[in-house]
Design an enzyme around this catalytic site. Structure first.
Site, PDB file in Angstrom:
ATOM      1  N   GLY A  89      48.312  50.078  37.340  1.00  0.00           N
ATOM      2  CA  GLY A  89      48.121  51.531  37.361  1.00  0.00           C
ATOM      3  C   GLY A  89      46.645  51.900  37.317  1.00  0.00           C
ATOM      4  CE  LYS A 112      36.965  51.012  41.624  1.00  0.00           C
ATOM      5  NZ  LYS A 112      37.122  50.210  42.854  1.00  0.00           N
ATOM      6  N   GLY A 125      37.834  51.818  30.989  1.00  0.00           N
ATOM      7  CA  GLY A 125      38.053  52.970  31.864  1.00  0.00           C
ATOM      8  C   GLY A 125      36.819  53.387  32.658  1.00  0.00           C
ATOM      9  CG  ASP A 251      46.599  45.384  42.318  1.00  0.00           C
ATOM     10  OD1 ASP A 251      46.872  44.201  42.588  1.00  0.00           O
ATOM     11  OD2 ASP A 251      45.566  45.722  41.745  1.00  0.00           O
ATOM     12  CG  ASP A 261      39.955  47.738  44.400  1.00  0.00           C
ATOM     13  OD1 ASP A 261      38.775  47.610  44.032  1.00  0.00           O
ATOM     14  OD2 ASP A 261      40.902  47.888  43.612  1.00  0.00           O
TER      15      ASP A 261
HETATM   16  P1  AMP Z   1      40.941  45.969  40.523  1.00  0.00           P
HETATM   17  O1  AMP Z   1      40.582  44.537  40.242  1.00  0.00           O
HETATM   18  O2  AMP Z   1      39.766  46.889  40.588  1.00  0.00           O
HETATM   19  O3  AMP Z   1      41.865  46.126  41.671  1.00  0.00           O
HETATM   20  O4  AMP Z   1      41.732  46.483  39.227  1.00  0.00           O
HETATM   21  C1  AMP Z   1      42.945  45.933  38.795  1.00  0.00           C
HETATM   22  C2  AMP Z   1      43.498  46.737  37.655  1.00  0.00           C
HETATM   23  O5  AMP Z   1      42.595  46.722  36.543  1.00  0.00           O
HETATM   24  C3  AMP Z   1      43.743  48.212  37.943  1.00  0.00           C
HETATM   25  O6  AMP Z   1      44.893  48.587  37.246  1.00  0.00           O
HETATM   26  C4  AMP Z   1      42.510  48.869  37.388  1.00  0.00           C
HETATM   27  O7  AMP Z   1      42.734  50.219  37.061  1.00  0.00           O
HETATM   28  C5  AMP Z   1      42.256  48.039  36.150  1.00  0.00           C
HETATM   29  N1  AMP Z   1      40.852  48.074  35.722  1.00  0.00           N
HETATM   30  C6  AMP Z   1      39.779  47.492  36.326  1.00  0.00           C
HETATM   31  N2  AMP Z   1      38.656  47.739  35.616  1.00  0.00           N
HETATM   32  C7  AMP Z   1      39.006  48.490  34.551  1.00  0.00           C
HETATM   33  C8  AMP Z   1      38.305  49.062  33.446  1.00  0.00           C
HETATM   34  N3  AMP Z   1      36.975  48.911  33.298  1.00  0.00           N
HETATM   35  N4  AMP Z   1      39.016  49.781  32.552  1.00  0.00           N
HETATM   36  C9  AMP Z   1      40.338  49.942  32.668  1.00  0.00           C
HETATM   37  N5  AMP Z   1      41.061  49.428  33.681  1.00  0.00           N
HETATM   38  C10 AMP Z   1      40.411  48.706  34.613  1.00  0.00           C
HETATM   39 MG    MG Z   2      42.487  47.773  42.659  1.00  0.00          MG
END
Ligand code: AMP
Ligand code: MG
Length: 490
Positions: A89, A112, A125, A251, A261
């Site tokens: 999510g 983002k 976050g 995802d 992404d």
């Molecule tokens: P990604 O590798 O960017 O595709 O992220 C995979 C998952 O990790 C997604 O659910 C993102 O929202 C979550 N995510 C990545 N970085 C953070 C962060 N710094 N804080 C919270 N969630 C994160």
């Molecule tokens: Mg992602």
């Protein structure tokens, strides 16, 4: 100047209750615009000058929702490096809403780095300036290359430091996409056996992205087929420019067929199918040459979510129909790839032998340290009567025999060499986001100097056009440069 003109029409929030959590961005101390994408802002019916203001910064950081927004964090799941996570999510992002652009297309406006959400798990976050600008730069470069992609509307600093390997300037990327529906969105509900929710999502996805399937006999099988075709075309385009996504988790695969992404992605310099940049991809799962196979793997996961819809009364039949589509993916991909390669090789009149000719070229390039981007510009130069690409090979023997076949193949073309070479230069970029240039631009930006970032972006916005005085931007990294490494979740 007041920021107005966000013409929201929020179907996701209205039609898909249960697929998200209503959520606000964080109240950042001092949001400040780093850069607004003027052209994209205008395409969205927004005034770029108005956005480039403290009020615009508050909106685009998520601090202040604009009128008409229904901010929310989307739920999704996903296979990450092959392992299933039932709950990912938007852990650091919110969807503000959907805007109908000046051409009538529906576009998501998403932030983002806008703070923690119920999906943050252990994360903070947040996002930081370097990776935000990296996504801005590479996304815009992809767009200019004609490759479907999410895009950057703005980069905003938040006025707070975020801890990474040290304190870094916090930032938010305002991102625009055809939608943020992912394979993982379907998996979220399929994993919970909530078939009616999957159906609702599939109906929504069909109406939004493939509306001609509405009312057909087999809309869900049709959806699978369309997404497979869109992804086949997309990955073929990536392969044509040496793009390595780096984190093709389910995802991070869209239903729209846009690239999404830009984490550990990078462009390959010398051609090598095993090229990997991501620090965590030890097995080479998402290596350059593995991307088509991984796309098919992801589509098989998508198919699994749709089986109960494809044939509700007879699951075996659903499986066999879905499998048939997935089994056709290699052909869909090969057709798309051949079309990309024919354009790169200046072959306008498709012939059966073209796929083999293109494959043989890649074999000739392997192990030769040939710069992938410069090779195709050199090849066009040779078609025009210039020196060509031969000098790029360590040992040109394999290339020479390939070139004989290529010369023969060209004799079947009706256009003049000059016209073919010009067409090749419109298909083969001179400028890609070279890793060393991207890195230098981001380091300067983090130190407060946006000059290198702005100059690089300017060149990447017209990647096929030779720019006087910008020759350095076309050159590969110096031979003694350190191996390039990229990181996830920055
Ligand atoms: P990604 O590798 O960017 O595709 O992220 C995979 C998952 O990790 C997604 O659910 C993102 O929202 C979550 N995510 C990545 N970085 C953070 C962060 N710094 N804080 C919270 N969630 C994160
Ligand atoms: Mg992602």
């Amino acid at each position: 100047m007041a920021v107005s003109g966000f013409q929201f029409d929020n179907t996701y929030a209205v039609q898909l209750e249960g697929f998200y959590v209503p959520w606000q961005g964080e109240a950042f101390p001092a949001p400040s615009i780093v850069r607004v994408n003027d052209t994209l802002a205008r395409d969205l019916g927004l005034d770029p000058a108005a956005l480039d203001s403290p009020e615009g910064a508050a909106i685009l950081s998520g601090k202040t929702p604009p009128e008409g927004a229904t901010p929310l964090a989307m739920a999704y799941a996903g296979h990450q490096f092959g392992g299933f996570s039932p709950q990912l999510g938007d852990g650091r992002a919110i969807l503000l809403g959907e805007i109908i652009d000046t051409k009538g297309a529906r576009r998501d406006l998403h932030l983002k780095g806008s703070g923690r959400t119920p999906f943050s798990r252990g994360g903070d976050g947040k996002a930081v300036l370097g990776p935000v600008l990296r996504e801005y730069l590479i996304g815009e470069a992809m767009h200019a290359l004609g490759i479907p992609t999410t895009r950057a509307l703005a980069a905003v600093t938040t006025g707070e430091d975020v801890m990474r390997e040290g304190p870094k300037p916090g930032a938010v990327l305002a991102r625009v996409a055809a939608s943020h529906l992912r394979v993982g969105t379907f998996q979220f509900f399929a994993a919970r056996r909530e078939t009616e929710m999957v159906r609702k999502l599939a109906d929504y996805a069909i109406a939004r992205h493939y509306p001609d399937l509405v009312g057909t006999d087999a809309p869900y099988l049709g959806l699978l087929e369309r997404v497979a075709e869109a992804q086949a075309a997309l990955v073929a385009r990536w392969m044509g420019v040496g793009f390595i996504h780096g984190v093709m988790n389910t995802d991070n695969m869209t239903i729209s067929g846009e690239t999404i992404d830009y984490g550990p992605c990078a462009f390959m310099d010398s051609y090598a199918p095993g090229t990997v940049f991501s620090s965590i991809d030890h097995q080479g799962r998402y290596a350059y040459g593995n991307q088509p196979v991984m796309a098919q793997w992801n589509l098989a996961r998508f198919a699994e979510t749709l089986v109960p819809l494809i044939s509700p009364d007879d699951p075996d039949r659903g499986v066999s129909l879905a499998t048939e589509v997935i089994d056709r993916f290699p052909t869909m991909y090969s057709d798309a790839w051949t079309a990309v390669m024919c354009a790169k090789l200046g072959l306008a009149e498709a012939r059966d032998e073209d796929t083999d000719l293109a494959r043989a070229l890649f074999e000739a390039m392997e192990g030769q340290g040939v710069d992938f981007t410069l090779f195709f510009r050199g090849l066009a130069d040779g078609v025009r009567g210039g020196a060509g690409a031969r000098a790029l090979f360590d040992d040109p023997a394999g290339y020479d025999s390939w070139h004989e076949a290529y010369t023969l193949r060209q004799s079947h073309e009706t256009a003049t060499p000059e016209a073919r070479a010009d067409a090749m230069d419109r298909a083969n970029p001179l400028y890609i986001p070279r890793n060393h240039l991207v890195e230098a631009a981001l380091i300067a930006a983090e130190a407060g100097d946006l000059g290198p970032f702005n100059r690089l972006l300017d060149v990447l916005e017209t990647p096929f056009e030779h720019r006087e005085g910008r020759e350095d931007y076309a050159a590969p990294a110096p031979a003694d440069a350190d191996p390039y490494v990229t990181f996830c979740g920055t």
